[in-house]
Design a protein around this motif. Structure first.
Motif: not given
Length: 285
Positions: A141-148, A167-175
């Protein structure tokens, strides 16, 4: 590339109160006393005394080489203090690592390990679980929420190497969001990136503050720093710290950057440094 407006950081009530709650005995998010960090004979950070309350957005600003990134690395445990005291959530940095997320300024995608965005975000859960334990429902759930929240649902199966810088920065912030950390460290999180990424990351900073997390970001931009709850002006030492209006003054900025500082009517800060061209720090990126 033209300038684009910096999206504002807002508190839910429209005003900011970063005083510790007197009803609780919880330690501050960060406590530093006489903190110094050396790299060999080079003093990167010296004599830092600083207390950061829980739930604040803190902007660390200063010229190149002023110790901003080193201070973040010391908080996250990537660098070790040479002297002085540092507590993170009342703990030694090495004991607080699972509660701290650190997004570096320049994270280079490894060509030898072609990670997808999905795998990158998933790694945010490893701080809680370790890399070999299966994900729980709460982790998924935490992963799905971060992705959204980071608007990267359409990028999940793409490799990091294929992405733009934003886009890469958003992926790292989602992590970092998937980690659900109590302290989030962002090194130059929106500098030079596209407007969508800037808006998304600033929205997340607001939301994490509302959640009760402490967000510490570095920036070169005076306008961005003005939108934080607390500002720390660095020049290897702390020149000034406190509310933006008290810290981001021409005398303090002149001390940190050298030369003379002029504040224009539109909020632009002009630094007249001897033997250099003028450097303009806009309230826009």
């Amino acid at each position: 590339m033209g300038t684009v407006p910096t999206p504002p950081l807002r508190s839910p009530s429209g005003s900011v109160d970063v005083r510790p709650d007197s009803r609780t005995t919880a330690p501050p998010a960060l406590l530093m006393s006489g903190l110094g960090v050396d790299y060999g004979t080079h003093r990167a950070v010296r004599d830092v005394d600083l207390t950061v309350p829980t739930g604040a957005v803190v902007a660390i600003i200063g010229p190149n080489g002023s110790g901003k990134s080193t201070l973040l690395s010391t908080i996250s445990g990537l660098a070790r203090p040479t002297r002085g005291r540092l507590e993170v959530l009342g703990l030694q940095p090495r004991n607080a690592r699972r509660r701290v997320a650190h997004v570096l300024q320049t994270t280079v995608a490894n060509e030898a390990v072609p990670l997808t965005v999905r795998e990158t975000v998933k790694m945010g859960c490893y701080g809680r679980l370790g890399p070999f334990r299966p994900l729980r429902a709460a982790d998924r759930a935490a992963i799905d929420e971060a992705v959204e929240r980071m608007r990267i649902g359409d990028l999940l199966d793409r490799q990091l190497l294929e992405l733009s810088g934003g886009q890469r920065q958003r992926a790292y912030v989602a992590q970092a969001l998937a980690q659900r950390a109590d302290v989030i460290l962002l090194d130059e999180p929106i500098t030079g990136l596209d407007l969508v990424t800037q808006e998304t990351i600033t929205e997340v900073i607001d939301a994490e503050r509302s959640r009760g997390a402490t967000v510490v970001l570095t920036t070169h931009d005076v306008g961005t720093a003005q939108l934080a709850d607390l500002v720390v002006l660095m020049a290897t030492r702390v020149v000034a710290s406190g509310p933006p209006a008290e810290v981001l003054t021409p005398p303090h900025l002149a001390t940190a950057y050298g030369g003379h500082v002029h504040m224009l009517d539109d909020g632009t800060v002009v630094l007249d440094e001897a033997h250099h061209h003028d450097h303009r720090h806009h309230d826009q990126l």
